[in-house]
Design a protein around this motif. Structure first.
Motif, PDB file in Angstrom:
ATOM      1  N   THR A   1     -39.893 -45.171 -86.643  1.00 22.67           N
ATOM      2  CA  THR A   1     -40.031 -44.645 -85.285  1.00 22.67           C
ATOM      3  C   THR A   1     -38.663 -44.290 -84.716  1.00 22.67           C
ATOM      4  OG1 THR A   1     -39.977 -46.908 -84.430  1.00 22.67           O
ATOM      5  CG2 THR A   1     -42.146 -45.894 -84.722  1.00 22.67           C
ATOM      6  N   THR A   2     -38.683 -43.419 -83.710  1.00 26.48           N
ATOM      7  CA  THR A   2     -37.474 -43.064 -82.968  1.00 26.48           C
ATOM      8  C   THR A   2     -37.734 -43.290 -81.481  1.00 26.48           C
ATOM      9  OG1 THR A   2     -38.133 -40.737 -82.713  1.00 26.48           O
ATOM     10  CG2 THR A   2     -36.838 -41.329 -84.677  1.00 26.48           C
TER      11      THR A   2
ATOM     12  N   ALA B   1     -41.702 -42.332 -80.770  1.00 26.62           N
ATOM     13  CA  ALA B   1     -42.281 -41.289 -81.615  1.00 26.62           C
ATOM     14  C   ALA B   1     -42.190 -41.677 -83.087  1.00 26.62           C
ATOM     15  CB  ALA B   1     -41.544 -39.967 -81.390  1.00 26.62           C
TER      16      ALA B   1
ATOM     17  N   SER C   1     -41.192 -41.044 -86.815  1.00 28.45           N
ATOM     18  CA  SER C   1     -40.041 -40.337 -87.361  1.00 28.45           C
ATOM     19  C   SER C   1     -40.437 -39.415 -88.507  1.00 28.45           C
ATOM     20  CB  SER C   1     -39.006 -41.358 -87.855  1.00 28.45           C
ATOM     21  OG  SER C   1     -37.944 -40.718 -88.528  1.00 28.45           O
TER      22      SER C   1
ATOM     23  N   ASP D   1     -37.245 -41.444 -78.036  1.00 26.74           N
ATOM     24  CA  ASP D   1     -37.042 -40.080 -77.560  1.00 26.74           C
ATOM     25  C   ASP D   1     -37.045 -40.032 -76.040  1.00 26.74           C
ATOM     26  OD1 ASP D   1     -37.327 -39.683 -80.261  1.00 26.74           O
ATOM     27  OD2 ASP D   1     -38.772 -38.047 -80.092  1.00 26.74           O
TER      28      ASP D   1
ATOM     29  N   ASP E   1     -38.848 -32.353 -75.962  1.00 22.31           N
ATOM     30  CA  ASP E   1     -38.725 -33.708 -76.484  1.00 22.31           C
ATOM     31  C   ASP E   1     -37.453 -33.794 -77.314  1.00 22.31           C
ATOM     32  OD1 ASP E   1     -39.625 -36.415 -77.355  1.00 22.31           O
ATOM     33  OD2 ASP E   1     -39.737 -35.410 -79.304  1.00 22.31           O
TER      34      ASP E   1
ATOM     35  N   THR F   1     -34.622 -36.467 -79.381  1.00 26.64           N
ATOM     36  CA  THR F   1     -34.432 -37.794 -79.956  1.00 26.64           C
ATOM     37  C   THR F   1     -33.177 -38.418 -79.362  1.00 26.64           C
ATOM     38  OG1 THR F   1     -35.531 -37.203 -82.020  1.00 26.64           O
ATOM     39  CG2 THR F   1     -34.049 -39.089 -82.073  1.00 26.64           C
TER      40      THR F   1
ATOM     41  N   LEU G   1     -46.392 -39.039 -80.658  1.00 24.82           N
ATOM     42  CA  LEU G   1     -45.561 -39.341 -79.508  1.00 24.82           C
ATOM     43  C   LEU G   1     -46.341 -40.192 -78.497  1.00 24.82           C
ATOM     44  CD1 LEU G   1     -43.934 -36.904 -80.701  1.00 24.82           C
ATOM     45  CD2 LEU G   1     -43.354 -36.318 -78.343  1.00 24.82           C
TER      46      LEU G   1
ATOM     47  N   GLU H   1     -29.523 -37.657 -73.463  1.00 23.82           N
ATOM     48  CA  GLU H   1     -28.818 -38.355 -74.531  1.00 23.82           C
ATOM     49  C   GLU H   1     -28.040 -39.540 -73.972  1.00 23.82           C
ATOM     50  OE1 GLU H   1     -24.858 -35.449 -74.667  1.00 23.82           O
ATOM     51  OE2 GLU H   1     -26.350 -35.364 -76.262  1.00 23.82           O
TER      52      GLU H   1
ATOM     53  N   ALA I   1     -32.058 -42.219 -83.048  1.00 25.69           N
ATOM     54  CA  ALA I   1     -32.680 -41.675 -84.259  1.00 25.69           C
ATOM     55  C   ALA I   1     -33.097 -42.748 -85.256  1.00 25.69           C
ATOM     56  CB  ALA I   1     -31.735 -40.685 -84.935  1.00 25.69           C
ATOM     57  N   LYS I   2     -32.502 -43.926 -85.166  1.00 29.23           N
ATOM     58  CA  LYS I   2     -32.835 -45.009 -86.082  1.00 29.23           C
ATOM     59  C   LYS I   2     -32.483 -46.325 -85.410  1.00 29.23           C
ATOM     60  CE  LYS I   2     -28.360 -44.961 -88.466  1.00 29.23           C
ATOM     61  NZ  LYS I   2     -27.677 -44.869 -89.783  1.00 29.23           N
TER      62      LYS I   2
END
Length: 405
Positions: free
Chosen positions: A104-105, A95, A97, A107, A116, A118, A81, A165, A121-122
């Motif tokens: 990587t994501t 971060a 994945s 976050d 933490d 996400t 991270l 989010e 996510a992609k």
């Protein structure tokens, strides 16, 4: 319009909207709401001698001084991270994945609870070669860039953000090829600020750079500052003031102007400006109260005091408080208190009382370094570091620490 920087067409870039989980909505460029602030005017550089400096290590008192920092929480998080600075309760994080198909994501880390989550996510971009490259956020907006590992093209996205989010449609703010560097980002409130600069190794090296501003809900972005060359460093936002370091005095030579703008205004005027001596390039800079805090990472042959490696704190014309150590990160603090990262610790300096204490790095972190995840004026000083397992010596976790000011 592709969104590529093309000054022969417009100073306004079209935005392309793409919803998350719903149909895409096109966003068209409209008439510009504010004009770009040119930095080509001539401003006298600040050239001062050593008599305008007070050295923290030589002149400040440390014996018997109690640390003004109150130790807060310590979180141990997954390896890989990398948190970044933010003004609110959520820190943006890039971060590694856990998925074999995603590198990587993007976050977000709550500095109140150490959670933490996400956020992305992609990669939003279709294609196997895209990775999430960078991310920034406030408590109201989240922005991230994606990079194509093969051809080095990139895209910049943003969305409203709430409670850890995304809370709205994802908007494409910009896209470009490898002739332009991936954008340096900053977020404040519902606004995203980014730099578009020609790559130092591409075919557009003679082009101008631009600083762009977009707000959640806007149909287009404004170019708010134009630089006749690359900016010296990334934008930094503190208490509603954004600090940029564009090229200035373009007709006279290579000069960088540490410039503060009110983020709530139209960037048509500056809050303050400090023009560095000729060729001297700042490593980072931030406006804190009535002072600039900035650093230089190399020694220059001419230019007086500000041409030496170190960190400087003071008003645009001086005098300055200095720390003649190699700089590693942007300064943070509150009021008269300034926290400056050194190689293995932090100097916590009170410029009013002329005292300082040292905040030591976390145990078993020196191989990888401990860095601040904040900049400018803050209520909580936040650090992060990769630590090693005591038995094996291998990296084992990321530790985040908070300290109240």
């Amino acid at each position: 319009m592709s969104g590529l920087l093309d000054r022969s067409v417009t100073r306004r870039t079209a935005l392309k909207g793409a919803a998350v989980g719903i149909a895409a909505t096109a966003v068209a460029a409209g008439a510009s709401g504010c004009s770009s602030q040119s930095t080509s005017q001539t401003t006298q550089p600040t050239v001062v001698d050593s008599s305008s400096a007070t050295s923290i290590t030589d002149s400040f008192t440390t014996d018997g001084v109690t640390s003004p920092l109150t130790e807060g929480q310590t979180f141990q998080l997954a390896l890989g991270l990398v948190p970044h600075e933010a003004e609110g309760t959520w820190l943006p994080v890039v971060a590694t994945s856990s998925s074999a198909s995603v590198m990587t994501t993007a976050d977000a880390l709550s500095i109140k609870g150490g959670t933490d989550v996400t956020v992305v996510a992609k990669p939003h971009t279709d294609g196997a070669n895209w990775v999430i490259y960078d991310a920034r956020c406030s408590d109201s907006v989240y922005a991230w860039s994606e990079l194509n590992l093969l051809d080095r093209s990139w895209k910049l996205y943003a969305s409203s953000f709430s409670g850890g989010e995304l809370s709205g449609a994802t908007t494409t703010l910009w896209e470009s090829d490898s002739d332009w560097d991936p954008p340096a980002l900053a977020c404040s409130g519902s606004k995203v600020l980014w730099l578009v600069m020609p790559s130092s190794s591409g075919s557009k090296t003679a082009q101008h750079s631009g600083c762009y501003l977009w707000k959640v809900g806007d149909s287009s972005a404004d170019e708010v500052v134009d630089s006749p060359g690359r900016f010296a460093c990334a934008p930094t936002i503190s208490q509603g003031i954004v600090t940029l370091v564009p090229r200035v005095n373009a007709s006279s030579g290579t000069y960088y102007g540490i410039t503060a703008y009110d983020l709530s205004g139209d960037f048509s005027s500056t809050v303050d400006q400090l023009v560095m001596p000729q060729t001297v390039k700042p490593f980072n800079a931030v406006r804190m109260g009535d002072r600039f805090a900035f650093s230089v990472e190399a020694n220059y042959s001419t230019g007086g005091l500000l041409a030496g490696m170190g960190t400087y704190i003071g008003e645009s014309g001086g005098p300055f408080v200095t720390l003649s150590r190699e700089p590693f990160a942007c300064v943070a603090g509150k009021g008269d208190l300034f926290i400056i990262k050194s190689r293995a610790s932090y100097f916590v300096a009170d410029v009013a009382d002329q005292t300082y204490t040292v905040l030591t790095a976390y145990n078993r972190s020196l191989d990888y370094g401990e860095y601040p995840a904040c900049a400018g004026t803050v209520d909580d000083f936040v650090t992060y570091t990769t630590v090693k397992e005591a038995e094996t010596g291998y990296p084992s976790a990321v530790v985040v620490r908070t300290f109240g000011l």
